[in-house]
Design a protein around this motif. Structure first.
Motif, PDB file in Angstrom:
ATOM      1  N   ALA A  89       0.852  -1.187   0.000  1.00  0.00           N
ATOM      2  CA  ALA A  89       0.000   0.000   0.000  1.00  0.00           C
ATOM      3  C   ALA A  89       0.883   1.231   0.000  1.00  0.00           C
ATOM      4  CB  ALA A  89      -0.922   0.014   1.210  1.00  0.00           C
ATOM      5  N   ILE A  90       0.563   2.178  -0.869  1.00  0.00           N
ATOM      6  CA  ILE A  90       1.258   3.462  -0.905  1.00  0.00           C
ATOM      7  C   ILE A  90       0.249   4.536  -0.535  1.00  0.00           C
ATOM      8  CG2 ILE A  90       2.586   5.098  -2.284  1.00  0.00           C
ATOM      9  CD1 ILE A  90       3.426   2.816  -4.099  1.00  0.00           C
ATOM     10  N   VAL A  91       0.606   5.332   0.471  1.00  0.00           N
ATOM     11  CA  VAL A  91      -0.287   6.359   0.990  1.00  0.00           C
ATOM     12  C   VAL A  91       0.308   7.725   0.670  1.00  0.00           C
ATOM     13  CG1 VAL A  91      -1.457   7.265   3.028  1.00  0.00           C
ATOM     14  CG2 VAL A  91      -0.984   4.802   2.853  1.00  0.00           C
ATOM     15  N   ALA A  92      -0.466   8.563  -0.002  1.00  0.00           N
ATOM     16  CA  ALA A  92       0.014   9.898  -0.382  1.00  0.00           C
ATOM     17  C   ALA A  92      -1.127  10.893  -0.243  1.00  0.00           C
ATOM     18  CB  ALA A  92       0.556   9.897  -1.807  1.00  0.00           C
ATOM     19  N   THR A  93      -0.843  12.011   0.414  1.00  0.00           N
ATOM     20  CA  THR A  93      -1.861  13.032   0.618  1.00  0.00           C
ATOM     21  C   THR A  93      -1.272  14.416   0.373  1.00  0.00           C
ATOM     22  OG1 THR A  93      -1.370  13.218   2.991  1.00  0.00           O
ATOM     23  CG2 THR A  93      -3.061  11.621   2.347  1.00  0.00           C
ATOM     24  N   GLY A  94      -2.118  15.321  -0.048  1.00  0.00           N
ATOM     25  CA  GLY A  94      -1.730  16.711  -0.196  1.00  0.00           C
ATOM     26  C   GLY A  94      -1.319  17.102  -1.598  1.00  0.00           C
ATOM     27  N   ASP A  95      -1.423  18.401  -1.893  1.00  0.00           N
ATOM     28  CA  ASP A  95      -1.081  18.944  -3.208  1.00  0.00           C
ATOM     29  C   ASP A  95       0.356  18.657  -3.604  1.00  0.00           C
ATOM     30  OD1 ASP A  95      -3.599  20.161  -3.685  1.00  0.00           O
ATOM     31  OD2 ASP A  95      -3.035  21.851  -2.415  1.00  0.00           O
ATOM     32  N   SER A  96       1.259  18.649  -2.627  1.00  0.00           N
ATOM     33  CA  SER A  96       2.682  18.488  -2.946  1.00  0.00           C
ATOM     34  C   SER A  96       2.999  17.114  -3.527  1.00  0.00           C
ATOM     35  CB  SER A  96       3.535  18.720  -1.695  1.00  0.00           C
ATOM     36  OG  SER A  96       3.309  17.698  -0.725  1.00  0.00           O
ATOM     37  N   LYS A  97       2.097  16.164  -3.360  1.00  0.00           N
ATOM     38  CA  LYS A  97       2.323  14.811  -3.875  1.00  0.00           C
ATOM     39  C   LYS A  97       1.669  14.575  -5.241  1.00  0.00           C
ATOM     40  CE  LYS A  97       4.102  13.897   0.199  1.00  0.00           C
ATOM     41  NZ  LYS A  97       3.551  12.904   1.116  1.00  0.00           N
ATOM     42  N   ALA A  98       0.873  15.541  -5.707  1.00  0.00           N
ATOM     43  CA  ALA A  98       0.037  15.314  -6.894  1.00  0.00           C
ATOM     44  C   ALA A  98       0.853  14.995  -8.138  1.00  0.00           C
ATOM     45  CB  ALA A  98      -0.867  16.521  -7.138  1.00  0.00           C
ATOM     46  N   GLU A  99       1.942  15.731  -8.378  1.00  0.00           N
ATOM     47  CA  GLU A  99       2.732  15.500  -9.578  1.00  0.00           C
ATOM     48  C   GLU A  99       3.405  14.132  -9.525  1.00  0.00           C
ATOM     49  OE1 GLU A  99       4.417  16.101 -13.326  1.00  0.00           O
ATOM     50  OE2 GLU A  99       2.780  17.149 -12.296  1.00  0.00           O
ATOM     51  N   ALA A 100       3.927  13.754  -8.370  1.00  0.00           N
ATOM     52  CA  ALA A 100       4.571  12.450  -8.229  1.00  0.00           C
ATOM     53  C   ALA A 100       3.559  11.320  -8.387  1.00  0.00           C
ATOM     54  CB  ALA A 100       5.281  12.343  -6.881  1.00  0.00           C
ATOM     55  N   VAL A 101       2.342  11.495  -7.856  1.00  0.00           N
ATOM     56  CA  VAL A 101       1.294  10.491  -8.054  1.00  0.00           C
ATOM     57  C   VAL A 101       1.000  10.339  -9.542  1.00  0.00           C
ATOM     58  CG1 VAL A 101      -1.155   9.986  -7.694  1.00  0.00           C
ATOM     59  CG2 VAL A 101       0.242  10.754  -5.778  1.00  0.00           C
ATOM     60  N   HIS A 102       0.888  11.452 -10.231  1.00  0.00           N
ATOM     61  CA  HIS A 102       0.652  11.426 -11.679  1.00  0.00           C
ATOM     62  C   HIS A 102       1.756  10.663 -12.404  1.00  0.00           C
ATOM     63  CE1 HIS A 102       0.312  12.740 -15.819  1.00  0.00           C
ATOM     64  NE2 HIS A 102       1.393  13.486 -15.709  1.00  0.00           N
TER      65      HIS A 102
END
Length: 301
Positions: free
Chosen positions: A244-257
Motif C-alpha cells: 500500500a502506498i499512501v500519499a496526501t496533499g497537493d505536494s504529492k500530486a505531480e509524483a502520483v501522476h
C-alpha cells in the motif's frame, strides 16, 4: 429523530460507475464518494482509492490493514507487516481506537521497517520511535515481535544485520518466501511517498534502485536528512503479497501522476512507479489533492 442513511461507496472504472458497497451510517447527509479506480494493462492488480478527507482515508486504511491481518492470521497464523515513517504512521492512528484495538489479533503481528534512519532509537528522526510513540505503545503487540534495526553500528552493518534477521525469520516461516524468487514475501508493506516520488529510502536516480541481490541495503547520501539510512530493495517490495502506498496533499500530486499514469519514456520516472508486486496487489490510498493531477480521474482538489 434518528435517521439512518446509506453510505455509498462508488467504484469508478474508466467512466463506468457502479455501486460497490453500501453500509448504514447514522447521518442523513452521509453520502460519501470514494473513487476506486482499477487499473488495467500491465497493472491489473493495482487499485486507487481516492478519499474526500484524511479522516475517511484513515478509516479505510485501518479497515484494509485489519482485513489483511485477519486473513493472514487465518491462513498462516501470523501477520508480517513492514512500516515506513512520516505522515503514514499518523494516518494509521485509528488502529489504536475501537473496534480495531480489540478485534485485531495483535499478538500475531510481527513488525518490520521498510526503511529506517540510522539514528538512535530515541532520536526524533527514528521511524521506530515514531511508530512506537503513535501506534505500537497503544496496542498489545508482543515486544519481541518488533524488529527494529541495530542502531549502534554503521549503516552498512545495520543493513547486513537487518537482512540476517529477516533471513532467519524466513527460515522459520514467520515471513513467507516468494514462490518466484528467494525473496521474503511480507504479508503487507506500507509505504508513504515523498513529493519527489521516493518510497522507503529509494530516491529518484539513486543507484540503490538497481540493487537486485540484497534484500536490505544502505545509503549514506540521502537527499533528505538524515543522510544515513537502510532500506528494503525493490525486489523485496515487489515480492510482497500486498503493498500500500499512501500519499496526501497537493505536494504529492505531480509524483502520483508520474507514478500512476502512463506518461511516456520522456517523462521523469519516480521510484513509486516501479513499486508493483509481481504476484501480489498494490493499493494506492490518496486524498483528492494528491489525486488531482491523475489523467481522467475526475478528482480535483
Amino acid at each position: 429523530m434518528h435517521v439512518e442513511a446509506q453510505k455509498i461507496t462508488i467504484i469508478i472504472h474508466f467512466g463506468f460507475i457502479a455501486v460497490l458497497s453500501s453500509i448504514k451510517t447514522p447521518s442523513a447527509n452521509a453520502v460519501e464518494l470514494v473513487g476506486s479506480m482499477a487499473l488495467s494493462g500491465g497493472h491489473k492488480d493495482r487499485e486507487l482509492r481516492v478519499h474526500e478527507s484524511l479522516d475517511e482515508l484513515s478509516t479505510d486504511l485501518a479497515d484494509y490493514i485489519a482485513e489483511l491481518s485477519e486473513a493472514s492470521v487465518k491462513e498462516r497464523g501470523v501477520f508480517a507487516i513492514a512500516l515506513s515513517g512520516g505522515s503514514l504512521i499518523g494516518l494509521m492512528g485509528k488502529l489504536c481506537e475501537a473496534p480495531y484495538n480489540k478485534t485485531v489479533d495483535w499478538a500475531k503481528w510481527y513488525i518490520f521497517w521498510a526503511d529506517e534512519r540510522v539514528v538512535a532509537k530515541n532520536h526524533a528522526d527514528s521511524n521506530y520511535k515514531l511508530a512506537k510513540d503513535r501506534l505500537l505503545s497503544k496496542v498489545p503487540i508482543i515486544p519481541s515481535h518488533v524488529h527494529s534495526i541495530n542502531d549502534t553500528v554503521s549503516a552498512e552493518e545495520a543493513a547486513d544485520d537487518y537482512e540476517f534477521v529477516i533471513r532467519q525469520l524466513v527460515k522459520s516461516r514467520v515471513i513467507s518466501v516468494s514462490d518466484i524468487s528467494d525473496c521474503p514475501k511480507f504479508d503487507l508493506i506500507l509505504l508513504g511517498m515523498g513529493p519527489d516520488g521516493h518510497v522507503a529510502s529509494l530516491f529518484p536516480n539513486h543507484s540503490v534502485l538497481e540493487e537486485k541481490d540484497e534484500w536490505v541495503t544502505f545509503i549514506t547520501d540521502s537527499p533528505k536528512p538524515p543522510p544515513e539510512r537502510i532500506t528494503f530493495t525493490l525486489p523485496v517490495i515487489n515480492s510482497a503479497s500486498n503493498v500500500a502506498i499512501v500519499a496526501t496533499g497537493d505536494s504529492k500530486a505531480e509524483a502520483v501522476h508520474l507514478a500512476v499514469d502512463d506518461v511516456g519514456s520522456d517523462s521523469p520516472s519516480v521510484p513509486a512507479g516501479v513499486a508493483q508486486p509481481l504476484k501480489g496487489k498494490l493499493v494506492w490510498f490518496l486524498d483528492k489533492a494528491a489525486a488531482s493531477k491523475l489523467e481522467g480521474s475526475q478528482f480535483s482538489a
